[in-house]
Write a protein that holds these residues in place. Sequence first.
Motif, mmCIF file in Angstrom:
data_model
loop_
_atom_site.group_PDB
_atom_site.id
_atom_site.type_symbol
_atom_site.label_atom_id
_atom_site.label_comp_id
_atom_site.label_asym_id
_atom_site.label_seq_id
_atom_site.Cartn_x
_atom_site.Cartn_y
_atom_site.Cartn_z
ATOM 1 N N VAL A 86 -6.027 5.547 -5.802
ATOM 2 C CA VAL A 86 -5.189 6.735 -5.051
ATOM 3 C C VAL A 86 -3.858 5.425 -4.508
ATOM 4 C CG1 VAL A 86 -4.712 7.843 -2.778
ATOM 5 C CG2 VAL A 86 -6.598 8.248 -4.160
ATOM 6 N N LEU A 87 -4.227 4.225 -4.123
ATOM 7 C CA LEU A 87 -3.366 3.515 -3.692
ATOM 8 C C LEU A 87 -3.292 2.222 -4.803
ATOM 9 C CD1 LEU A 87 -4.357 2.952 -0.050
ATOM 10 C CD2 LEU A 87 -2.537 4.024 -0.818
ATOM 11 N N HIS A 88 -2.161 1.683 -5.236
ATOM 12 C CA HIS A 88 -1.898 0.705 -6.159
ATOM 13 C C HIS A 88 -1.255 -0.591 -5.768
ATOM 14 C CE1 HIS A 88 -3.212 3.755 -9.166
ATOM 15 N NE2 HIS A 88 -2.578 4.545 -8.472
ATOM 16 N N SER A 89 -1.867 -1.563 -5.489
ATOM 17 C CA SER A 89 -1.261 -2.881 -5.019
ATOM 18 C C SER A 89 -0.283 -2.671 -3.642
ATOM 19 C CB SER A 89 -0.471 -3.504 -6.089
ATOM 20 O OG SER A 89 -1.615 -3.764 -7.122
ATOM 21 N N VAL A 90 -0.893 -2.095 -2.697
ATOM 22 C CA VAL A 90 0.008 -1.970 -1.522
ATOM 23 C C VAL A 90 -0.154 -2.976 -0.512
ATOM 24 C CG1 VAL A 90 0.107 -0.620 0.610
ATOM 25 C CG2 VAL A 90 -0.632 0.410 -1.475
ATOM 26 N N SER A 91 0.947 -3.729 -0.351
ATOM 27 C CA SER A 91 1.124 -4.916 0.598
ATOM 28 C C SER A 91 2.157 -4.595 1.913
ATOM 29 C CB SER A 91 1.804 -6.009 0.152
ATOM 30 O OG SER A 91 0.945 -6.656 -1.075
ATOM 31 N N LEU A 92 1.449 -4.924 3.094
ATOM 32 C CA LEU A 92 2.406 -4.818 4.287
ATOM 33 C C LEU A 92 1.953 -5.700 5.499
ATOM 34 C CD1 LEU A 92 1.062 -2.871 6.923
ATOM 35 C CD2 LEU A 92 1.159 -1.185 4.987
ATOM 36 N N THR A 93 2.767 -6.013 6.152
ATOM 37 C CA THR A 93 2.406 -7.122 7.364
ATOM 38 C C THR A 93 3.087 -6.459 8.722
ATOM 39 O OG1 THR A 93 2.586 -9.066 5.862
ATOM 40 C CG2 THR A 93 2.727 -9.498 8.295
ATOM 41 N N ALA B 284 5.550 3.176 10.443
ATOM 42 C CA ALA B 284 5.091 4.267 10.107
ATOM 43 C C ALA B 284 4.873 4.360 8.544
ATOM 44 C CB ALA B 284 5.703 5.477 10.904
ATOM 45 N N ILE B 285 3.872 5.019 8.014
ATOM 46 C CA ILE B 285 3.689 5.297 6.606
ATOM 47 C C ILE B 285 4.137 6.633 6.233
ATOM 48 C CG2 ILE B 285 2.212 5.161 4.713
ATOM 49 C CD1 ILE B 285 2.665 2.265 6.193
ATOM 50 N N VAL B 286 5.076 7.003 5.605
ATOM 51 C CA VAL B 286 5.441 8.323 5.638
ATOM 52 C C VAL B 286 5.336 8.710 4.139
ATOM 53 C CG1 VAL B 286 7.329 9.983 5.632
ATOM 54 C CG2 VAL B 286 7.140 8.112 7.513
ATOM 55 N N GLY B 287 5.117 9.988 3.875
ATOM 56 C CA GLY B 287 4.973 10.367 2.394
ATOM 57 C C GLY B 287 4.373 11.700 2.222
ATOM 58 N N ALA B 288 4.329 12.384 1.145
ATOM 59 C CA ALA B 288 3.912 13.771 0.975
ATOM 60 C C ALA B 288 2.376 13.817 1.138
ATOM 61 C CB ALA B 288 4.506 14.294 -0.454
ATOM 62 N N ASN B 289 1.944 14.966 1.123
ATOM 63 C CA ASN B 289 0.523 15.322 1.070
ATOM 64 C C ASN B 289 -0.014 14.655 -0.306
ATOM 65 O OD1 ASN B 289 0.505 16.424 3.536
ATOM 66 N ND2 ASN B 289 0.396 18.461 2.604
ATOM 67 N N GLY B 290 -1.041 14.028 -0.240
ATOM 68 C CA GLY B 290 -1.706 13.279 -1.136
ATOM 69 C C GLY B 290 -1.246 12.098 -1.592
ATOM 70 N N ALA B 291 -0.261 11.448 -0.929
ATOM 71 C CA ALA B 291 0.481 10.311 -1.264
ATOM 72 C C ALA B 291 -0.434 9.045 -0.900
ATOM 73 C CB ALA B 291 1.883 10.156 -0.683
ATOM 74 N N GLY B 292 -1.512 9.234 -0.204
ATOM 75 C CA GLY B 292 -2.292 7.907 0.052
ATOM 76 C C GLY B 292 -2.270 7.519 1.707
ATOM 77 N N LYS B 293 -1.441 8.109 2.414
ATOM 78 C CA LYS B 293 -1.324 7.407 3.866
ATOM 79 C C LYS B 293 -2.803 7.448 4.504
ATOM 80 C CE LYS B 293 1.052 10.962 4.675
ATOM 81 N NZ LYS B 293 1.109 11.930 3.377
ATOM 82 N N SER B 294 -3.557 8.293 4.436
ATOM 83 C CA SER B 294 -4.963 8.372 5.033
ATOM 84 C C SER B 294 -5.811 7.520 4.269
ATOM 85 C CB SER B 294 -5.399 9.901 5.364
ATOM 86 O OG SER B 294 -4.657 10.555 5.970
ATOM 87 N N THR B 295 -5.602 7.309 3.147
ATOM 88 C CA THR B 295 -6.430 6.536 2.330
ATOM 89 C C THR B 295 -6.065 4.883 2.718
ATOM 90 O OG1 THR B 295 -6.590 8.022 0.511
ATOM 91 C CG2 THR B 295 -7.103 5.483 0.061
ATOM 92 N N LEU B 296 -5.043 4.768 3.136
ATOM 93 C CA LEU B 296 -4.761 3.451 3.404
ATOM 94 C C LEU B 296 -5.184 3.088 4.637
ATOM 95 C CD1 LEU B 296 -3.000 0.679 3.337
ATOM 96 C CD2 LEU B 296 -0.950 1.933 4.282
ATOM 97 N N VAL B 297 -4.970 4.218 5.868
ATOM 98 C CA VAL B 297 -5.834 3.823 7.073
ATOM 99 C C VAL B 297 -7.089 3.708 7.083
ATOM 100 C CG1 VAL B 297 -5.975 5.295 9.304
ATOM 101 C CG2 VAL B 297 -3.856 5.208 8.300
ATOM 102 N N SER C 32 -13.103 2.895 3.911
ATOM 103 C CA SER C 32 -13.302 3.133 2.597
ATOM 104 C C SER C 32 -13.384 1.824 1.950
ATOM 105 C CB SER C 32 -11.693 4.017 1.918
ATOM 106 O OG SER C 32 -11.925 5.263 2.469
ATOM 107 N N VAL C 33 -13.742 1.345 0.793
ATOM 108 C CA VAL C 33 -14.120 0.009 0.210
ATOM 109 C C VAL C 33 -12.974 0.042 -0.698
ATOM 110 C CG1 VAL C 33 -15.542 -1.344 -1.110
ATOM 111 C CG2 VAL C 33 -16.558 0.425 0.495
ATOM 112 N N PRO C 34 -12.104 -0.897 -0.747
ATOM 113 C CA PRO C 34 -11.010 -1.140 -1.705
ATOM 114 C C PRO C 34 -11.527 -1.676 -2.922
ATOM 115 C CG PRO C 34 -10.515 -2.322 0.537
ATOM 116 C CD PRO C 34 -12.170 -2.018 0.420
ATOM 117 N N MET C 35 -10.834 -1.046 -4.088
ATOM 118 C CA MET C 35 -11.024 -1.555 -5.277
ATOM 119 C C MET C 35 -10.295 -2.997 -5.548
ATOM 120 S SD MET C 35 -9.945 1.901 -7.243
ATOM 121 C CE MET C 35 -10.908 3.295 -7.135
#
Length: 166
Positions: free
Chosen positions: A17-24, A32-45, A52-55
């Motif tokens: 769902v998430l691909h190589s997300v980086s932030l500090t 704030a992480i903003v995006g459409a439903n299904g974009a991966g916001k809750s998956t990131l949290v 959740s275990v990262p790949m």
Amino acid sequence: MALSVENLSCGYGDVPVLHSVSLTVNDNEAVAIVGANGAGKSTLVRAVAGLSVPMAGAVRMNGVDVTGVPSYRRQEHGIAVVLEERNLFSEMTVLDNLRLSERAGLNALKTRGGNGIKMADVLDLFPVVAERLHSRVELLSGGGSNRWWPWRARSCFNRTCWYLMS
């Protein structure tokens, strides 16, 4: 304290769902992480909180890699997650919920070599919670975010630094 996410990829089963997300996020910052439903916001949290275990990738708190640290131990690193249900014991009073957290927080702080915060200090920070100490959590209004305040007050006992909200 800095929270950093480095090249984090995460998903469900074999579906990324998430691909190589980086932030500090540095001290005194709100992001704030903003995006459409299904974009991966809750998956990131969920990945940052250890639910959740990262790949691939890493989650670091002050440079310490917490990627493999179980979610229940991440509070020792100052990370807490606020899910929609807020994880309060609804049949108990606000005071009983706080007492449980006070005890758990003191144990976590002893592990880190810190001192605990006192109940009176927490109630001074959150007068709205002090007003409802003897109310059962299930009777608090959800619409007015009254259930959020006891959760926030409860998290003070372990000196949480990062609140992840989904």
